[in-house]
Write an enzyme that holds these catalytic residues in place. Structure first.
Site, PDB file in Angstrom:
ATOM      1  N   ARG A   1       0.670  -0.678   0.047  1.00 44.21           N
ATOM      2  CA  ARG A   1       0.310   0.093  -0.042  1.00 44.21           C
ATOM      3  C   ARG A   1       0.992   1.078  -0.113  1.00 44.21           C
ATOM      4  NH1 ARG A   1      -5.415  -1.088   3.540  1.00 44.21           N
ATOM      5  NH2 ARG A   1      -4.820  -3.119   2.144  1.00 44.21           N
TER       6      ARG A   1
ATOM      7  N   SER B   1      -7.986  -0.883  -0.050  1.00 46.58           N
ATOM      8  CA  SER B   1      -8.871  -0.767   0.555  1.00 46.58           C
ATOM      9  C   SER B   1      -9.518   0.008   1.208  1.00 46.58           C
ATOM     10  CB  SER B   1      -8.580  -1.504   1.831  1.00 46.58           C
ATOM     11  OG  SER B   1      -9.499  -2.077   2.905  1.00 46.58           O
ATOM     12  N   HIS B   2      -9.803   0.471   2.334  1.00 52.64           N
ATOM     13  CA  HIS B   2     -10.274   1.442   3.210  1.00 52.64           C
ATOM     14  C   HIS B   2      -9.738   3.193   3.320  1.00 52.64           C
ATOM     15  CE1 HIS B   2      -7.540   0.584   5.900  1.00 52.64           C
ATOM     16  NE2 HIS B   2      -7.736   0.885   6.066  1.00 52.64           N
TER      17      HIS B   2
ATOM     18  N   ASP C   1     -12.601  -2.152  -0.649  1.00 55.17           N
ATOM     19  CA  ASP C   1     -12.478  -2.677  -1.538  1.00 55.17           C
ATOM     20  C   ASP C   1     -13.608  -4.475  -1.753  1.00 55.17           C
ATOM     21  OD1 ASP C   1     -11.544  -2.716   0.616  1.00 55.17           O
ATOM     22  OD2 ASP C   1     -10.360  -4.944  -0.292  1.00 55.17           O
TER      23      ASP C   1
ATOM     24  N   ASP D   1     -14.852  -5.075   2.228  1.00 46.17           N
ATOM     25  CA  ASP D   1     -14.540  -6.709   2.899  1.00 46.17           C
ATOM     26  C   ASP D   1     -14.701  -5.947   4.108  1.00 46.17           C
ATOM     27  OD1 ASP D   1     -11.649  -4.810   3.044  1.00 46.17           O
ATOM     28  OD2 ASP D   1     -10.241  -6.518   2.778  1.00 46.17           O
ATOM     29  N   ARG D   2     -14.778  -5.064   4.349  1.00 44.41           N
ATOM     30  CA  ARG D   2     -15.097  -4.402   5.486  1.00 44.41           C
ATOM     31  C   ARG D   2     -17.099  -3.683   5.809  1.00 44.41           C
ATOM     32  NH1 ARG D   2     -10.495  -0.769   8.166  1.00 44.41           N
ATOM     33  NH2 ARG D   2      -8.939  -1.998   7.304  1.00 44.41           N
TER      34      ARG D   2
ATOM     35  N   LYS E   1     -12.699 -11.118   4.210  1.00 45.16           N
ATOM     36  CA  LYS E   1     -13.525 -10.713   4.834  1.00 45.16           C
ATOM     37  C   LYS E   1     -14.542 -10.553   4.232  1.00 45.16           C
ATOM     38  CE  LYS E   1     -10.820  -6.351   6.634  1.00 45.16           C
ATOM     39  NZ  LYS E   1      -9.070  -7.118   5.722  1.00 45.16           N
TER      40      LYS E   1
ATOM     41  N   GLU F   1     -11.485  -6.428  14.422  1.00 47.00           N
ATOM     42  CA  GLU F   1     -12.122  -5.475  15.601  1.00 47.00           C
ATOM     43  C   GLU F   1     -12.275  -4.285  14.593  1.00 47.00           C
ATOM     44  OE1 GLU F   1      -9.801  -2.036  15.314  1.00 47.00           O
ATOM     45  OE2 GLU F   1      -8.758  -3.911  15.153  1.00 47.00           O
TER      46      GLU F   1
ATOM     47  N   ASP G   1     -16.140  -0.630   2.615  1.00 44.54           N
ATOM     48  CA  ASP G   1     -15.779  -0.074   2.653  1.00 44.54           C
ATOM     49  C   ASP G   1     -14.934   0.110   0.922  1.00 44.54           C
ATOM     50  OD1 ASP G   1     -13.908  -3.015   2.218  1.00 44.54           O
ATOM     51  OD2 ASP G   1     -12.273  -1.651   3.592  1.00 44.54           O
TER      52      ASP G   1
END
Ligand code: VG1
Ligand code: CO
Length: 539
Positions: A21, A112-113, A278, A280-281, A375, A363, A276
């Site tokens: 990243r 991601s996020h 991508d 996954d969250r 996830k 978390e 998020d």
């Protein structure tokens, strides 16, 4: 025609918790992306016969990166690429396609996020044939190869049209452009009772899902609005944009401001959720009500029997180390095997493959199951909707009911961002050094039970990982310290606080954790070492 391009190595291509990243502009440096991809190819070795899945979350530079990737794959003898239409695939959708087609790996271009755009971040997630992101042993080899790379191979050819479904060829390599959403929807239909969910919406149930103009928009529109019958407009910011429309696609109380305003208003729908960048969250909300991700994992586990795919039993459950202990109490009540792994989804993969666990979570707004090896944001939303459909309770009722039954883990994460890397490393090293001297010590009403570094010994591959420092207090409260492995610059210190209470379940988490926060600041000497009096982000 295949070209061989001479290049010189960059020395910073080490993958973190969620792949490589970097700032977009770093990734756009000459040969930067190409060096890294060639380093992966060199690490794999012979690529003939290999098939990979490729997609991304649509962020800036995705289009260019995918085209370069295709041309490099063809030049390196890859047999076939399966690519999401317009280069789009969520991380969970990619894992599904990878497993379904038994391919050799998958690439998701996403940070991601983290925010996107020219001034945002870009990233590369690389999964192997397990469907999950590669273990550290492999990413270390890629890093070593990236430091000695001298050339890469690339096809000199026009760009491939990724807007049309179907098969084509580049050199000897086959390219198949597939519908990004279809297989994912099928998988969800096989896990959940869609008829029960349709009925829920037919009976007037309302929801808002925020896709932050990232990859989940098309998935969410298809599933929630078109198939399940949620009202049009239930999915907001559903159009994937290169800069996410300026949004920070991080589903939490700090960045999901638009959704929070809706859910906190008097006219709030019954249910709110966000994913998020991508996909996954996930964040789960009720009317004026927030579900902590650690509680969410515990609640899903408690209700697993309501879901068709899990009703005949699950193998076990796992959480990442800093995740609250709420799920451990549910595991005990259901007599389920229970594991605690280091932060990062890749650590769940061996447990799933060896049938030790079915459900797991972190978390950091991550929950999932062994249906894939990542996830899964929309899966978590469908799981929650299923519990609501079958119990008739609201999000708030379900959560309160859980606290009543099991007690409540008041939980918050405090992030100290933008720290000098040396300062952060020294803080952690010194803290680790003094951990044993904390045993038995008291801080106000808190007495240390045991302070120790978290060390995970993988039961399958026997690898050992140290990540995070834990201070356990008598009575069940806890502090975990660790450094983030996903930042694109500087260091972030994460301080995770948990205060378990069996009786008091109606208090404000911030109040319940205020004293523990000052204890955590004191123990790690955060202010004197970093100059920070308070955290930058609290989630
Ligand atoms: C963070 C989270 C971690 C998560 C990782 C990747 O890592 O804490 O739980 O697995 O991001 O998430 P770190 O090292 O910054 O704490 V994602 O949505 O980027 O795949
Ligand atoms: Co993500």
């Amino acid at each position: 025609m295949i070209k061989t391009i001479k290049t010189t190595p960059y020395d910073d291509q080490k993958m973190g918790t969620g792949g490589l990243r970097k700032k977009t502009k770093v990734m756009m440096q000459e040969n930067y992306f190409e060096n890294f991809i060639q380093s992966i190819f060199n690490t794999i070795g012979d690529l003939s016969g290999k098939v990979f899945v490729v997609g991304g979350d649509g962020r800036y530079y995705n289009d260019k990166a995918i085209q370069q990737f295709i041309k490099m794959a063809a030049a390196n003898n890859v047999a076939k690429l399966i690519i999401g239409q317009n280069g789009l695939l969520s991380t969970p959708a990619s894992s599904n396609i990878l497993l379904k087609n038994k391919t050799d790996g998958g690439f998701v271009f996403s940070a991601s996020h983290n925010p996107g755009g020219l001034n945002g971040d870009f990233g590369i997630k690389y999964a192997n044939e397990t469907g999950g992101q590669i273990p550290t042993s492999i990413s270390d080899k890629i890093y070593e190869n990236s430091k000695k790379i001298s050339e890469y191979k690339i096809y000199d050819a026009p760009d491939i049209d990724l807007s049309k479904l179907g098969k084509s060829k580049l050199g000897n390599m086959e390219i198949e452009v597939i519908d990004s959403v279809k297989d994912y929807v099928e998988m969800m239909e096989n896990i959940f009772d869609f008829e029960a969910l349709k009925k829920l919406f037919r009976n007037g149930f309302t929801m808002k899902f925020d896709a932050f103009n990232a990859v989940t928009g098309p998935y969410a529109i298809k599933i929630f609005e078109e198939i399940l019958g949620a009202k049009k407009g239930s999915v907001i910011n559903s159009n994937p944009l290169p800069d996410f429309g300026g949004k920070h696609p991080d589903p939490n109380m700090t960045y999901a401001t638009e959704l929070l305003a809706i859910m906190n208003s008097d006219s709030a729908p019954d249910f709110g959720a966000a994913n998020d960048g991508d996909g996954d969250r996930n964040m789960i909300l009720g009317k004026k009500f927030f579900v902590s991700p650690s509680d969410s994992l515990a609640i899903l586990t408690d209700y697993y029997q309501l879901i068709p795919a899990y009703k005949n039993g699950i193998y076990g459950v796992a959480k990442s180390c800093p995740t609250s202990t709420a799920v451990s109490r549910v595991a005990k009540a259901h007599n389920l095997p229970y594991y605690e792994v280091p932060t990062g989804w890749k650590y769940f993969v061996n447990l799933m493959d060896s049938k030790r666990i079915t459900l797991c979570g972190e978390e950091s707004f991550g929950t999932g199951s062994s249906h894939i090896r990542e996830k899964d944001g929309i899966w978590a939303v469908l799981f929650w909707l299923s519990i609501i459909a079958k119990t008739g309770m609201s999000v708030e009722q379900i959560t309160r009911d859980h606290w009543k039954k099991y007690g409540r883990s008041y939980y918050l994460r405090f992030d100290f961002e933008g720290l000098d890397t040396k300062v952060a490393d020294k803080l952690m090293a010194d803290l680790e050094e003094k951990l044993s001297s904390l045993n038995g010590k008291t801080f106000g009403s808190y007495q240390v039970d045991k302070a120790y570094p978290f060390i995970y010994n993988d039961p399958v591959d026997k690898s050992s990982t140290k990540n995070g420092l834990i201070v356990d207090f008598i009575g069940g409260s806890r502090i975990v310290y660790r450094l983030s492995g996903t930042g694109s610059s500087g260091a972030t210190l994460r301080v995770y606080l948990e205060n378990y209470d069996k009786e008091k379940i109606d208090n404000n988490p911030r109040q319940m954790l205020e004293t523990l926060l000052s204890v955590a600041m004191e123990i790690a000497e955060i202010t004197s070492r970093t100059g920070k009096k308070e955290a930058d982000v609290v989630t």
